[in-house]
Design an enzyme around this catalytic site. Structure first.
Site, PDB file in Angstrom:
ATOM      1  N   GLU A  78     -31.138  12.233 119.258  1.00 20.81           N
ATOM      2  CA  GLU A  78     -31.071  12.361 117.485  1.00 20.81           C
ATOM      3  C   GLU A  78     -30.398  13.717 117.095  1.00 20.81           C
ATOM      4  O   GLU A  78     -30.992  14.066 116.262  1.00 20.81           O
ATOM      5  CB  GLU A  78     -33.034  12.012 117.201  1.00 20.81           C
ATOM      6  CG  GLU A  78     -33.252  10.798 118.213  1.00 20.81           C
ATOM      7  CD  GLU A  78     -34.706  10.798 117.622  1.00 20.81           C
ATOM      8  OE1 GLU A  78     -35.858  11.505 117.512  1.00 20.81           O
ATOM      9  OE2 GLU A  78     -35.016   9.432 118.242  1.00 20.81           O
ATOM     10  N   ARG A 130     -34.259  16.981 118.837  1.00 19.26           N
ATOM     11  CA  ARG A 130     -33.308  16.881 117.296  1.00 19.26           C
ATOM     12  C   ARG A 130     -32.555  18.280 117.273  1.00 19.26           C
ATOM     13  O   ARG A 130     -31.659  17.877 116.626  1.00 19.26           O
ATOM     14  CB  ARG A 130     -34.413  16.280 117.005  1.00 19.26           C
ATOM     15  CG  ARG A 130     -34.398  15.039 116.189  1.00 19.26           C
ATOM     16  CD  ARG A 130     -35.284  14.595 115.615  1.00 19.26           C
ATOM     17  NE  ARG A 130     -36.734  15.179 115.162  1.00 19.26           N
ATOM     18  CZ  ARG A 130     -37.516  15.172 115.908  1.00 19.26           C
ATOM     19  NH1 ARG A 130     -37.828  13.310 116.911  1.00 19.26           N
ATOM     20  NH2 ARG A 130     -38.929  15.896 115.685  1.00 19.26           N
ATOM     21  N   GLU A 192     -50.773  11.665 118.223  1.00 17.54           N
ATOM     22  CA  GLU A 192     -51.117   9.992 119.327  1.00 17.54           C
ATOM     23  C   GLU A 192     -51.523  10.305 120.615  1.00 17.54           C
ATOM     24  O   GLU A 192     -52.621   9.335 120.987  1.00 17.54           O
ATOM     25  CB  GLU A 192     -49.833   8.815 119.799  1.00 17.54           C
ATOM     26  CG  GLU A 192     -49.564   8.568 118.339  1.00 17.54           C
ATOM     27  CD  GLU A 192     -48.820   9.119 117.163  1.00 17.54           C
ATOM     28  OE1 GLU A 192     -47.417  10.313 117.578  1.00 17.54           O
ATOM     29  OE2 GLU A 192     -49.224   8.385 115.627  1.00 17.54           O
ATOM     30  N   ASN A 272     -49.622  13.473 111.354  1.00 16.59           N
ATOM     31  CA  ASN A 272     -51.120  11.857 110.930  1.00 16.59           C
ATOM     32  C   ASN A 272     -52.070  12.431 111.816  1.00 16.59           C
ATOM     33  O   ASN A 272     -51.842  13.540 113.081  1.00 16.59           O
ATOM     34  CB  ASN A 272     -50.594  10.742 111.484  1.00 16.59           C
ATOM     35  CG  ASN A 272     -50.136  10.560 112.808  1.00 16.59           C
ATOM     36  OD1 ASN A 272     -48.524  10.809 113.497  1.00 16.59           O
ATOM     37  ND2 ASN A 272     -50.411  10.783 114.111  1.00 16.59           N
ATOM     38  N   ASP A 322     -50.711   6.339 109.947  1.00 16.93           N
ATOM     39  CA  ASP A 322     -49.828   7.026 110.905  1.00 16.93           C
ATOM     40  C   ASP A 322     -49.164   7.510 109.728  1.00 16.93           C
ATOM     41  O   ASP A 322     -47.710   7.453 109.842  1.00 16.93           O
ATOM     42  CB  ASP A 322     -49.538   6.398 111.926  1.00 16.93           C
ATOM     43  CG  ASP A 322     -48.082   7.514 113.243  1.00 16.93           C
ATOM     44  OD1 ASP A 322     -48.730   8.570 112.410  1.00 16.93           O
ATOM     45  OD2 ASP A 322     -47.659   6.121 113.292  1.00 16.93           O
ATOM     46  N   LYS A 349     -43.184   9.668 105.327  1.00 15.67           N
ATOM     47  CA  LYS A 349     -44.076   7.885 105.867  1.00 15.67           C
ATOM     48  C   LYS A 349     -44.587   6.723 104.807  1.00 15.67           C
ATOM     49  O   LYS A 349     -44.280   5.085 105.119  1.00 15.67           O
ATOM     50  CB  LYS A 349     -44.471   7.525 106.741  1.00 15.67           C
ATOM     51  CG  LYS A 349     -43.959   8.268 107.960  1.00 15.67           C
ATOM     52  CD  LYS A 349     -43.889   7.687 109.633  1.00 15.67           C
ATOM     53  CE  LYS A 349     -44.246   7.899 110.620  1.00 15.67           C
ATOM     54  NZ  LYS A 349     -45.195   7.842 112.061  1.00 15.67           N
ATOM     55  N   CYS A 629     -49.252   0.851 128.242  1.00 17.88           N
ATOM     56  CA  CYS A 629     -48.083   0.781 128.460  1.00 17.88           C
ATOM     57  C   CYS A 629     -46.970   0.451 126.838  1.00 17.88           C
ATOM     58  O   CYS A 629     -46.546   0.186 127.247  1.00 17.88           O
ATOM     59  CB  CYS A 629     -48.084  -0.649 129.512  1.00 17.88           C
ATOM     60  SG  CYS A 629     -49.437  -0.474 130.841  1.00 17.88           S
ATOM     61  N   CYS A 632     -44.311   2.412 125.272  1.00 15.21           N
ATOM     62  CA  CYS A 632     -42.755   2.326 126.463  1.00 15.21           C
ATOM     63  C   CYS A 632     -41.995   1.567 126.963  1.00 15.21           C
ATOM     64  O   CYS A 632     -41.098   1.442 126.646  1.00 15.21           O
ATOM     65  CB  CYS A 632     -43.086   3.734 127.456  1.00 15.21           C
ATOM     66  SG  CYS A 632     -43.901   5.430 126.905  1.00 15.21           S
TER      67      CYS A 632
HETATM   68 CA    CA Z   1     -47.145   9.996 114.035  1.00 19.28          CA
END
Ligand code: CA
Length: 704
Positions: A78, A130, A192, A272, A322, A349, A629, A632
């Protein structure tokens, strides 16, 4: 920039980057220095516009591959490269740094911070980085495990490193630092996973921390706390914030920043809430979500010298979807309704394109740039007019909400063309079914701490239905007119997860896409004028520079990031897997370089053992899979091209090997940490039973 005209004259006599490398003079005048690209968004305005016009609408068809360099990581790429004095510097996945001769591609040096592999499970969205910041003769890097590293630009040697986060918590750093008057500004991610967000400044010389600005209260604020945090405390359930290490509130500052030197304001975007579900983060007396929860999803202006709060604008009060406001911030001056305005622009977002007075924080306009159902507009106080059915933290009921957690626009940088007065947005259309999880408890050790049942939106194994859903998810390149408050033109992309943008004085907009094209569009009308087959998904933003008067365009190709590791596999599965071939591509007019032949995508056979577990075990495994899980290895275990497809794992047939991976951490150096603190042996085995079940379902459905 008039105020700094004298500085520009001085800079020119010193040569491109000055006698002592990059200083305030160079950064303040970066807009006029077309040869180099010395800060993340090219200038403090973060416009990602270069006046270079050697490559133009007239001749872009003659653009060809000048050189390329293969990366040694096949994860999301990125980064925005920096260019100084004929050298190109970039970061890759796993926070590695590479330096090249910018004209020939000759490698100069590389640096690997040796981020521990198990750090990967703290990252919501792949092991990406980034970019870098430059100051003096040094480069500054934030590593995934939260270090700020100062490197000698000449050799790549480490000059110092500082740990900027509590590494016992799930903080990560993926964003590029910015440097203002010798202060390195750096944020972090982890909303998160339960962290408390902040942004901090470090002295570029000594590495000392100079200030830290927390974006949310700790829950223990009193009259001695900074005033802005006392004000924020009024908008939260402070008991809950104070009660648990795993409910840090979130509000991480993981990407966007911009700086206005005349107003002396540093702007940053805040992320978020943590957990997402406000009913668990900030409940009112009836147990449903309550409070605006400042400064979540806000744009904040502070003094870069001290971190002193100046103003904020909250895009999504009481955030629960989020809806970060960490998306790219662009500064520009333009006439709106007959008045010259100094504006700040963002397409966060939540789907609204905001134009804000950057001196005061006053909202000038906010219009939807993508489809949305969570709000119908913005009222006279600058607050969204919400659709109560999508207020899942209050209804407790599932709702399909548009945009979903990947947003109408994610981290991919926009670009602003001052001549066209257009903002180019790499936009995204996809909703999500948010299903509040009853009796949810946070887990400080591991896993997505969001308070929603992440398996609720799993698609059935039926490929017909998956194709249908994939068809409703799309990407767009939108040329947004911030004065008219509408799109002037739009390019439709077949896939949603496309590249960041560059606009140039040659009348061009450059963008890569999910389908593996890197293209140039006419900045005025969106006509595609040139395209190159990159063999891989491209998500990073391009840059442009010159060496010895020749213009180059460079982009770091490679597939990965949040959509690639989660929704990609879930939606398209075997339809059109996107390859990751991580490689820097550099173009100039008249070059005719070619890439090596495109490799075949090698998938392991789908050959699971028979599914013999009870329905109860499979259901338990599915629930644990979703929480620990899926972020990912993709929802419903459908895998991706970036991380292992568990349905094809050899360990499925061997319970002991499975335990060794999941609970003993034998693959931790490769990014698979131990989950022994969060999953018992029988829960881990239930996950194995679930994946075996899913693999058999998909095999029966015709996948091989
Ligand atoms: Ca987020």
């Amino acid at each position: 920039m008039k105020r700094f005209a004298f500085v520009l004259a001085a800079a020119l006599t010193l040569g491109a980057c000055g006698e002592n490398g990059i200083g305030s003079n160079q950064l303040l005048n970066a807009g006029d220095d077309t040869a180099n690209w010395i800060t993340h968004g090219r200038t403090y305005t973060e416009q990602r516009f270069s006046p270079l016009d050697q490559v133009s609408t007239d001749n872009v068809s003659e653009l060809g591959l000048a050189w390329f360099a293969d990366m040694d990581t096949a994860r999301g790429q990125e980064a925005t490269p920096l260019v100084m004095d004929g050298r190109l510097y970039l970061t890759t996945a796993w926070s590695k740094v590479k330096a090249y001769d910018a004209a020939t591609g000759a490698p100069l040096w590389e640096y690997d911070p040796e981020v521990p592999g198990e750090t990967a499970v703290k990252a919501c969205c792949d092991t990406v980085n980034r970019g870098l910041a430059a100051w003096g003769e040094s480069l500054f890097l934030g590593t995934l495990d939260g270090r700020l590293v100062k490197l000698d630009r000449e050799t790549g040697a480490v000059q110092w490193e500082k740990v900027t986060v509590d590494q016992s918590q799930s903080y990560t750093v993926t964003g590029a630092p910015r440097i203002i008057d010798g202060k390195v500004i750096i944020g972090n991610g982890g909303a998160e996973f339960g962290v408390r967000g902040y942004v901090a400044a470090y002295d570029a010389g000594s590495g000392d921390e100079l200030w830290r600005f927390y974006t949310v209260p700790a829950g223990t604020e009193d009259e001695n706390s900074p005033e802005y945090l006392q004000a924020a405390a009024e908008t939260w359930n402070m008991e809950v914030l104070a009660s648990s290490d795993a409910i840090g509130g979130g509000g991480t500052v993981w990407d966007s920043m911009a700086y206005d030197p005349e107003l002396d304001l540093l702007y940053f975007g805040v992320g978020n809430g943590s957990p997402w579900n406000r009913a668990y983060r900030s409940p009112g007396e009836d147990g449903t979500g309550e409070g605006d929860n400042l400064y979540l999803s806000s744009i904040v202006a502070v003094r870069p010298d001290t971190g002193e709060y100046v103003w904020h604008y909250q895009t999504t009060p009481g955030e629960t979807w989020d809806y970060t406001a960490t998306q790219h911030i662009v500064l520009a001056d333009m006439e709106i309704e007959g008045q010259p305005r100094k504006v700040l622009m963002q397409a966060p977002k939540n789907g609204f394109f905001y134009v804000i007075d950057r001196e005061t924080g006053e909202l000038i306009s906010g219009e939807p740039y993508v489809g949305m159902n969570w709000a119908t507009g913005i009222d006279e106080n600058g607050r969204p007019i919400e659709n109560p059915e999508t207020r899942i933290d209050q209804t407790g009921q599932p709702a399909l909400v548009l945009p979903g957690p990947l947003g109408g626009h994610n981290w991919h940088p926009m670009a602003y063309h001052p001549g066209e007065n257009l903002v180019y947005i790499p936009a995204f259309e996809a909703g999500m079914l948010y299903a509040p999880e009853a009796d949810w408890k946070p887990d400080a050790a591991r896993g997505f701490n969001v308070g929603f049942d992440l398996s609720a939106g799993d698609l059935p194994p039926d490929m017909g239905i998956r194709r249908e859903v994939a068809g409703t998810v799309s990407g767009k390149l939108i040329a947004w007119d911030p004065v008219a408050k509408e799109a002037r033109w739009t390019v439709e992309h077949p896939g949603p997860w496309n590249g960041g943008l560059l606009a140039t004085g040659g009348g061009l907009v450059f963008q890569g896409n999910q389908q593996g094209e890197f293209s140039a569009y006419n900045a005025t009308d969106g006509e595609k004028l040139w395209s190159f087959a990159a063999q891989t998904g491209v998500v990073a933003p391009p840059i442009t520079y010159t060496v010895d008067g020749v213009q180059y365009v460079a982009v770091l190709a490679g597939w990965g990031g949040a959509f690639a590791i989660t929704a990609d596999g879930a939606l398209i599965d075997d339809l059109a897997p996107v390859k990751n071939i991580s490689r820097l591509l550099v173009f100039r007019l008249g070059a005719d370089g070619e890439l090596p032949a495109e490799p075949e995508l090698a998938a392991l056979p789908l050959d699971p053992p028979p599914s013999r577990a009870s329905g109860e075990t499979i259901a338990l495994g599915g629930e644990k899979y979703a929480r620990y899980c899926s972020v990912c290895h993709a929802p419903a275990a459908v895998g991706s091209t970036v991380l292992p497809d568990l349905r094809r794992s050899g360990t499925l047939s061997n319970a002991a090997s499975w335990q060794a991976v999941v609970r003993e951490g034998i693959l931790q150096d490769r990014g698979m940490a131990s989950f022994s603190e969060s999953l018992s042996e029988s829960e881990a085995d239930a996950i194995r039973a679930y994946v075996i079940h899913r693999a058999n379902e998909d095999k029966a459905g015709g996948l091989n």
